[in-house]
Design a protein around this motif. Sequence first.
Motif, short mmCIF file in Angstrom:
data_model
loop_
_atom_site.label_atom_id
_atom_site.label_comp_id
_atom_site.label_asym_id
_atom_site.label_seq_id
_atom_site.Cartn_x
_atom_site.Cartn_y
_atom_site.Cartn_z
N UNK A 16 0.83 -1.21 0.00
CA UNK A 16 0.00 0.00 0.00
C UNK A 16 0.86 1.26 0.00
N UNK A 17 1.92 1.27 0.80
CA UNK A 17 2.81 2.42 0.87
C UNK A 17 3.53 2.65 -0.46
N UNK A 18 4.10 1.60 -1.01
CA UNK A 18 4.80 1.72 -2.29
C UNK A 18 3.85 2.20 -3.38
N UNK A 19 2.66 1.62 -3.42
CA UNK A 19 1.67 2.01 -4.42
C UNK A 19 1.32 3.49 -4.29
N UNK A 20 1.10 3.93 -3.08
CA UNK A 20 0.76 5.34 -2.83
C UNK A 20 1.90 6.27 -3.27
N UNK A 21 3.12 5.93 -2.90
CA UNK A 21 4.26 6.78 -3.24
C UNK A 21 4.50 6.81 -4.75
N UNK A 22 4.40 5.67 -5.40
CA UNK A 22 4.58 5.65 -6.85
C UNK A 22 3.49 6.43 -7.57
N UNK A 23 2.27 6.38 -7.05
CA UNK A 23 1.17 7.16 -7.64
C UNK A 23 1.48 8.65 -7.58
N UNK A 24 2.00 9.11 -6.45
CA UNK A 24 2.38 10.52 -6.31
C UNK A 24 3.47 10.89 -7.31
N UNK A 25 4.45 10.01 -7.47
CA UNK A 25 5.54 10.27 -8.41
C UNK A 25 5.04 10.25 -9.84
N UNK A 26 4.13 9.33 -10.15
CA UNK A 26 3.56 9.24 -11.49
C UNK A 26 2.80 10.53 -11.83
N UNK A 27 2.10 11.09 -10.87
CA UNK A 27 1.39 12.35 -11.10
C UNK A 27 2.35 13.46 -11.50
N UNK A 28 3.44 13.58 -10.77
CA UNK A 28 4.44 14.61 -11.08
C UNK A 28 5.03 14.39 -12.47
N UNK A 29 5.35 13.15 -12.78
CA UNK A 29 5.91 12.83 -14.09
C UNK A 29 4.88 13.13 -15.19
N UNK A 30 3.63 12.80 -14.92
CA UNK A 30 2.57 13.05 -15.90
C UNK A 30 2.36 14.53 -16.17
N UNK A 31 2.47 15.34 -15.11
CA UNK A 31 2.35 16.80 -15.30
C UNK A 31 3.45 17.29 -16.24
N UNK A 32 4.66 16.82 -16.03
CA UNK A 32 5.76 17.22 -16.90
C UNK A 32 5.47 16.79 -18.34
N UNK A 33 5.03 15.54 -18.51
CA UNK A 33 4.76 15.01 -19.84
C UNK A 33 3.69 15.83 -20.56
N UNK A 34 2.65 16.19 -19.86
CA UNK A 34 1.55 16.95 -20.48
C UNK A 34 1.95 18.36 -20.85
N UNK A 35 2.97 18.89 -20.21
CA UNK A 35 3.43 20.24 -20.53
C UNK A 35 4.36 20.26 -21.74
N UNK A 36 4.85 19.10 -22.15
CA UNK A 36 5.80 19.05 -23.27
C UNK A 36 5.23 18.41 -24.46
#
Length: 142
Positions: free
Chosen positions: A122-142
């Motif tokens: 659960x912890x790993x899943x939650x942390x990776x989800x947060x990181x994926x969001x940040x990465x996705x924001x970068x991707x959508x801006x480029x």
Amino acid sequence: MSKLSFDILAIARCHSQYRAEKMAPYGLKACHISYLLNICRYPGISQDKLAQKIYFNKSNVARQVAVLEEAGYITRQSAPADKRVMELYPTEKATALIPEIRKILNQWNDMVAEDLTPEEIETVTHLLEKMKEKAGHWMNEH
């Protein structure tokens, strides 16, 4: 490269190799799993929306969609409102493959997480989800 990035990349590469091996009997590549899951989940999804959902650029999506269409897994149709927009629909062949795809993904998850407690998962899943969001924001801006 940081240890975190290296570890994420190593896991992703191993997962890609695993999916490639498991999908080869169906004439598919590792990347096709995310395409098929999303097209089956969202029949009529546009190529552009699919690209956003699976974090691939539009040209890669267009190439892989053509492969899936040629193999009989999907059909492409022009959107009624805008003929330039291509909508993607699964065929029966794709729909029939979804349970096997889910089985393959579950087997991988079980294997890599077998030594983790439910709380750690659960912890790993939650942390990776947060990181994926940040990465996705970068991707959508480029």
